[in-house]
Design an enzyme around this catalytic site. Sequence first.
Site, PDB file in Angstrom:
ATOM      1  N   GLU A  69       0.810  -1.215   0.000  1.00 24.44           N
ATOM      2  CA  GLU A  69       0.000   0.000   0.000  1.00 24.44           C
ATOM      3  C   GLU A  69       0.845   1.267   0.000  1.00 24.44           C
ATOM      4  OE1 GLU A  69      -2.579  -3.232   1.825  1.00 24.44           O
ATOM      5  OE2 GLU A  69      -0.504  -2.556   2.091  1.00 24.44           O
ATOM      6  N   PHE A 131     -11.875  -7.487  13.580  1.00 23.54           N
ATOM      7  CA  PHE A 131     -10.769  -7.913  12.727  1.00 23.54           C
ATOM      8  C   PHE A 131     -10.475  -6.838  11.670  1.00 23.54           C
ATOM      9  CE2 PHE A 131      -9.360 -10.196   8.813  1.00 23.54           C
ATOM     10  CZ  PHE A 131      -8.121 -10.590   9.286  1.00 23.54           C
ATOM     11  N   LYS A 181     -17.896  -1.208   5.243  1.00 23.28           N
ATOM     12  CA  LYS A 181     -18.242  -2.213   4.246  1.00 23.28           C
ATOM     13  C   LYS A 181     -19.741  -2.264   3.982  1.00 23.28           C
ATOM     14  CE  LYS A 181     -17.358  -7.011   2.930  1.00 23.28           C
ATOM     15  NZ  LYS A 181     -16.646  -8.277   3.285  1.00 23.28           N
TER      16      LYS A 181
END
Length: 578
Positions: A69, A131, A181
């Site tokens: 990244e 997570f 998300k």
Amino acid sequence: MSTKTKKQELVVNIENKEAPKVLSGSGMLIEALAKENVEVIFGYPGGAILPTYDEIYKTGIRHILARHEQGAIHAAEGYARVAGKPGVCVVTSGPGATNVVTGIADAMIDSLPLVVITGQVAKSLIGTDAFQEADMLGITMPITKHNFQVRSVEEFPRIIKEAFHIATTGRPGPVLIDLPKDVSQDSGLFDYSEDVHLPGYQPTIIPNRQQIRKLAEAVTQAKKPVILAGAGILHAKASEQLYEYVEQQQIPVVNTLLGLGNFPGNHELHLGMAGMHGTYAANMALHEADLLINIGARFDDRLTGKLEFFAPNATIAHIDVDPAEIGKNIETKIPVVGDAKEALKMLIAEQGEQADHADWKASLQVKKTDFPLWYKQEDETIKPQHLIEKIYQKTKGEAIVTTDVGQHQMWSAQFYKFDKPNRWVTSGGLGTMGFGFPAAIGAQIAEPQSTVVSIIGDAGFQMTLQEMSILQELNLPVKIVIVNNASLGMVRQWQQLFHGERYSNSLFPIQPDFVKLAEAYSIKAMKVEELKDMESAIEEMLAHDGPVLMDCRVAQEENVYPMICPGKGHHEMEGIRP
């Protein structure tokens, strides 16, 4: 004459307007990027950002897959610097997002426009240590121009529009959008307004005319004026206006590190880069000036040296679109808040009477002639300055040059003369090792037809060398020149000068075989160890159609001179003569 009524016109306009679509959050993002004329995304997928990557797959928008990244965001920075458009970086949550923090900080201090989209865990999991969860708003608040977390799909189009507006207006900078998300999967009406209304964000673009007149009068009265030309001129696309104003008023110009290229490096009025490793003529111009006109520079410590010795005889004028910079480090008598291009256009229009400062210009030309940049070429050992001079000659000064931070960066700034804007891509304020090579990838994608040369150190290259996979995959013709002194060169120099030659962890007795490493990526490579082979190797490198790596072994103990040592002023430079 048309007989159409206003009511009929309104009906036609409503009918012609694109009807809002029902899209997922990820679909909205891709649609908005298209409306913002985004041509390429740099990124790396992961769990929380998968819905967006699914949309990328469906739409076919160009995506450059980095191998880390950090490589993705530095490539986006290089793209932004050369293209003059915002770089877009998309990564996943948690470690994917935290891996771009260095690039965000780098872009913030160097004023590069980025829009960074980080995936995030679902809203219901935020704050539970889920997570791959990281608090990206908290982490990036000090190092972004602004950051958002999308809480509902309905607000997402507005947020994207505002992000691009904030990143590219006023003083450019990075903006982060944290995308949970579940929001990326939710659906809603996509209504992408062209209007942005941010009452708390209204950057001043047009300067106050009275302040412009004060500056014009000061120029008329000055006997020893000098312009300090910073990167703000490049961000404002004001290089032509700077040139016109300098020609009109015949004022000598010195550059900051990041401002190189905003004024032709070979112009007779150009004195070179100022600061810690600047030229004698540039630094003495700042020290002796009676009027210093700062256009788009930050007055950072590497430029000013010890503040009490900085421009002691000068009236300070400062033109900057960011009012927070004016007076922050140096007391300013003539502040001008506004866009550099607009300010220069107004100064040109004033057509102030040109003062008689022929003696001043002549004295600076003597300094420029009598105290040039120098190095000693004594034997077959390759001197890094000579290497960069030859690259400049062989590319005719037309290449895009990228660097990391350190000795190779300073030598490149000194010995590669930049005559055009946006040919120089380097990490200035943050000084980021690992920046130069991936930034070259972004620069090459921004200008596919240009020669891009990444001049980097052997240490910094090892931080992001995995991005050679991109060169292999896309056959990008980036030329990698490793200025290999088997050390952390600038660290070693400071240990030599200020720490009794105690080279604590700055030398590299063991290195990889960079040639074999490049060949593992199917990249043409060569090692150059003797002066007699250097010039032909540069020619061979530049003639090759694809990517090339040249591992050039240079003198390990070569230092960057001249130098303003810590606690000293511009008039106390060391190493100005061989």
